[in-house]
Design an enzyme around this catalytic site. Sequence first.
Site, PDB file in Angstrom:
ATOM      1  N   HIS A   1       2.809  14.270   1.173  1.00 32.29           N
ATOM      2  CA  HIS A   1       2.149  15.567   0.948  1.00 32.29           C
ATOM      3  C   HIS A   1       3.169  16.663   1.219  1.00 32.29           C
ATOM      4  O   HIS A   1       4.097  16.466   2.007  1.00 32.29           O
ATOM      5  CB  HIS A   1       0.975  15.764   1.921  1.00 32.29           C
ATOM      6  CG  HIS A   1      -0.183  14.852   1.657  1.00 32.29           C
ATOM      7  ND1 HIS A   1      -0.972  14.947   0.540  1.00 32.29           N
ATOM      8  CD2 HIS A   1      -0.696  13.830   2.393  1.00 32.29           C
ATOM      9  CE1 HIS A   1      -1.922  14.026   0.581  1.00 32.29           C
ATOM     10  NE2 HIS A   1      -1.772  13.318   1.685  1.00 32.29           N
TER      11      HIS A   1
ATOM     12  N   ASN B   1      -5.223   6.579  -6.757  1.00 28.93           N
ATOM     13  CA  ASN B   1      -5.705   7.969  -6.628  1.00 28.93           C
ATOM     14  C   ASN B   1      -4.707   9.010  -7.142  1.00 28.93           C
ATOM     15  O   ASN B   1      -4.323   9.947  -6.455  1.00 28.93           O
ATOM     16  CB  ASN B   1      -6.156   8.288  -5.182  1.00 28.93           C
ATOM     17  CG  ASN B   1      -5.037   8.182  -4.155  1.00 28.93           C
ATOM     18  OD1 ASN B   1      -3.988   7.597  -4.410  1.00 28.93           O
ATOM     19  ND2 ASN B   1      -5.252   8.746  -2.984  1.00 28.93           N
TER      20      ASN B   1
ATOM     21  N   ASP C   1      -8.829   3.153  -3.121  1.00 30.77           N
ATOM     22  CA  ASP C   1      -8.223   3.651  -1.882  1.00 30.77           C
ATOM     23  C   ASP C   1      -8.091   5.178  -1.875  1.00 30.77           C
ATOM     24  O   ASP C   1      -7.723   5.799  -2.865  1.00 30.77           O
ATOM     25  CB  ASP C   1      -6.841   3.047  -1.640  1.00 30.77           C
ATOM     26  CG  ASP C   1      -6.269   3.542  -0.329  1.00 30.77           C
ATOM     27  OD1 ASP C   1      -6.800   3.163   0.720  1.00 30.77           O
ATOM     28  OD2 ASP C   1      -5.332   4.365  -0.358  1.00 30.77           O
TER      29      ASP C   1
ATOM     30  N   HIS D   1     -10.653   0.288   1.033  1.00 28.28           N
ATOM     31  CA  HIS D   1     -10.468   1.405   1.963  1.00 28.28           C
ATOM     32  C   HIS D   1     -11.839   1.555   2.629  1.00 28.28           C
ATOM     33  O   HIS D   1     -12.762   2.105   2.049  1.00 28.28           O
ATOM     34  CB  HIS D   1     -10.065   2.658   1.180  1.00 28.28           C
ATOM     35  CG  HIS D   1     -10.116   3.931   1.968  1.00 28.28           C
ATOM     36  ND1 HIS D   1      -8.991   4.640   2.324  1.00 28.28           N
ATOM     37  CD2 HIS D   1     -11.156   4.644   2.466  1.00 28.28           C
ATOM     38  CE1 HIS D   1      -9.338   5.723   3.005  1.00 28.28           C
ATOM     39  NE2 HIS D   1     -10.642   5.753   3.098  1.00 28.28           N
TER      40      HIS D   1
ATOM     41  N   HIS E   1      -5.249  -0.802   5.783  1.00 35.92           N
ATOM     42  CA  HIS E   1      -5.096  -0.018   7.017  1.00 35.92           C
ATOM     43  C   HIS E   1      -6.201  -0.195   8.067  1.00 35.92           C
ATOM     44  O   HIS E   1      -6.905   0.743   8.414  1.00 35.92           O
ATOM     45  CB  HIS E   1      -4.892   1.466   6.710  1.00 35.92           C
ATOM     46  CG  HIS E   1      -5.790   2.063   5.648  1.00 35.92           C
ATOM     47  ND1 HIS E   1      -7.148   1.945   5.681  1.00 35.92           N
ATOM     48  CD2 HIS E   1      -5.491   2.789   4.549  1.00 35.92           C
ATOM     49  CE1 HIS E   1      -7.656   2.583   4.631  1.00 35.92           C
ATOM     50  NE2 HIS E   1      -6.671   3.095   3.926  1.00 35.92           N
TER      51      HIS E   1
ATOM     52  N   HIS F   1       0.824  -1.217   0.000  1.00 38.81           N
ATOM     53  CA  HIS F   1       0.000   0.000   0.000  1.00 38.81           C
ATOM     54  C   HIS F   1       0.860   1.270   0.000  1.00 38.81           C
ATOM     55  O   HIS F   1       1.359   1.691   1.042  1.00 38.81           O
ATOM     56  CB  HIS F   1      -0.873  -0.021   1.265  1.00 38.81           C
ATOM     57  CG  HIS F   1      -1.945   1.006   1.279  1.00 38.81           C
ATOM     58  ND1 HIS F   1      -3.152   0.796   1.882  1.00 38.81           N
ATOM     59  CD2 HIS F   1      -2.011   2.255   0.764  1.00 38.81           C
ATOM     60  CE1 HIS F   1      -3.918   1.877   1.747  1.00 38.81           C
ATOM     61  NE2 HIS F   1      -3.227   2.782   1.072  1.00 38.81           N
TER      62      HIS F   1
ATOM     63  N   ASP G   1       0.969   2.537   3.762  1.00 37.54           N
ATOM     64  CA  ASP G   1       0.095   3.651   3.340  1.00 37.54           C
ATOM     65  C   ASP G   1       0.936   4.934   3.174  1.00 37.54           C
ATOM     66  O   ASP G   1       0.516   6.022   3.574  1.00 37.54           O
ATOM     67  CB  ASP G   1      -1.055   3.877   4.321  1.00 37.54           C
ATOM     68  CG  ASP G   1      -2.173   4.727   3.700  1.00 37.54           C
ATOM     69  OD1 ASP G   1      -2.055   5.105   2.514  1.00 37.54           O
ATOM     70  OD2 ASP G   1      -3.153   5.024   4.405  1.00 37.54           O
TER      71      ASP G   1
END
Length: 396
Positions: A285, A91, A149, A176, A213, A57, A281
């Site tokens: 950012h 995504n 996800d 998710h 997760h 992930h 995960d």
Amino acid sequence: MDLLIKNANIVDYSHSFYGDIYIKNGKIQEVGREISKDCKVIDAKGLTLMPSFIDMHAHFREPGFTYKEDIESGSKAAVRGGYTAVNLMANTRPICSTKEILNLVENRAKEVNLIDINQCISVTKNFDGVTLDHLDDFKKEEIVAISDDGKGVSDAKVMMKAMNKAKENNWVVISHAESKEFSDIDMRLAENMMTWRDITLAKVTGCKLHMAHVSTKEAMKYIIEGKCDGVNVTCEVTPHHIVLNNKISNYRVNPPIREEEDVNFLIKAIAHGDVDVIGTDHAPHTKEDKEKGAPGLVGIETAFPICFTKLVKENIITLNKLSKMMSQKPAELLGFNKGKICPGYDGDVVLLDLEKEVIIDSSKFESKGKNTPFDGYKVYGEVVLTVKEGEIVYEG
Ligand code: DOR
Ligand code: ZN
């Protein structure tokens, strides 16, 4: 490339022994003692050799958000963390719903040529929550896993139809679990409701379901119950959900950092063997995006030492069990010929100094994302060398 690594403490999901490993033409060819070959030799005395890690992930953000991460920076971060294969979420921008985006990612991965990448296709077209037709554009063997996800698939009937398609094609559905109608008011209920729903649907459809997760006690209980019932369900827990609780951290991530009781339950589930996989995960950012509330943290460069310190140093599980969750099981789920120190498997290994104390320092990350709640954390287990198919891809 041919490579001989000697005098290592060799550990995989089922064995621990002292010796040598010889990698020829990218594959493990010989494992034993006192092997001698005319090739590059590394003396690993005092170090532990494990199969390199595989992340079920991760978000590498290419295409669309390459200011946060791209396939090159993500791959460099991966090998620094001891990983040589990752499963990327869909995504991106555009969302990965087409062959065009899949090809783009696969070609970039080939150009960068550091790790193996599997790219997920979205469950619903462009995450619209309803359209599944795009899945018919892909041949069975072109896809390993499908996932929306970042978002849950709201409509139960849509999820059921997607699971039927996945079952026909032997694809894994990665869920998710977040019921949007509850996200605003109760993130716990949001996870629990969709976890229960997806397990119930997987029971009916017989598809391979992987719960991403998992963070609440209830969700984990539903999974354990589903496994006992013979549902084809596996699950993943992240390093942050087993180390942080909401008394010590309010770091923004989805699912959120939970109560101490949840954390204790997840750890118990790991000890009992109910957790299949550690997934990071990894969600890079920028500082600005985090300030605006973007959820997520970078995890691929810190996952091993965090899990080793929390789970193995504290005697919750053996290093073999950790190897199973970080290498053998994700390899099996994603269809990689990796995760075992055994002749015939890919020569993907990591050398670790388990005694070495490491202070986590995000300024040293290869990832473009520096968003971690673990800066300054003292952990054990340094990645000294990462080898992919007999080639050194990272040297610490
Ligand atoms: O915290 C998260 N960040 N959770 C997700 O599911 C998505 C991820 C992201 O893409 O940033
Ligand atoms: Zn997610």
